[in-house]
Design a protein around this motif. Structure first.
Motif: not given
Length: 121
Positions: A19-28
């Protein structure tokens, strides 16, 4: 600052799961479609799966249909890729990316640095 951080890659035997995860930040985050791409050694990068901004739409490359599932949690700003029945040809660096619109053929304007998946016995 806009950022994607992928995690969850590793070495797995054929037939196994990751299971891969992708954490996002800095935008809506909930405004944008997100996609997973991969690049195998010596090959061009290819789209694997994408998900619409609300999560109601998903699309997959033919090579992973029925084996991979993309999902997202907008409250946590996370996107996931559940990969089952992995094959050696799934080996590669997996990237998440932000789509200008929903679809694997959409232009992607931001990319993470990737996480390596190796499928081998």
């Amino acid at each position: 600052q806009l950022q994607f951080v992928e995690s969850g890659g590793g070495l797995v035997q054929p037939g196994g799961s990751l299971r891969l995860s992708c954490s996002a930040s800095g935008f809506q985050f909930n405004y944008y479609a997100i996609a997973w791409f991969r690049q195998a050694p010596g090959k061009e990068r290819e789209g694997v799966a994408c998900i619409s901004n609300g999560g109601g739409g998903t699309n997959y490359a033919d090579s992973v249909k029925g084996r991979f599932t993309i999902s997202r949690d907008n409250a946590k700003k996370m996107v996931y890729l559940q990969m089952n029945n992995l094959k050696p040809e799934d080996t590669g660096v997996y990237y998440c990316a932000r789509g200008r619109w929903y679809g694997l053929d959409a232009p992607m304007d931001y990319w993470g640095k990737g996480t390596l998946v190796t499928v081998s016995s």
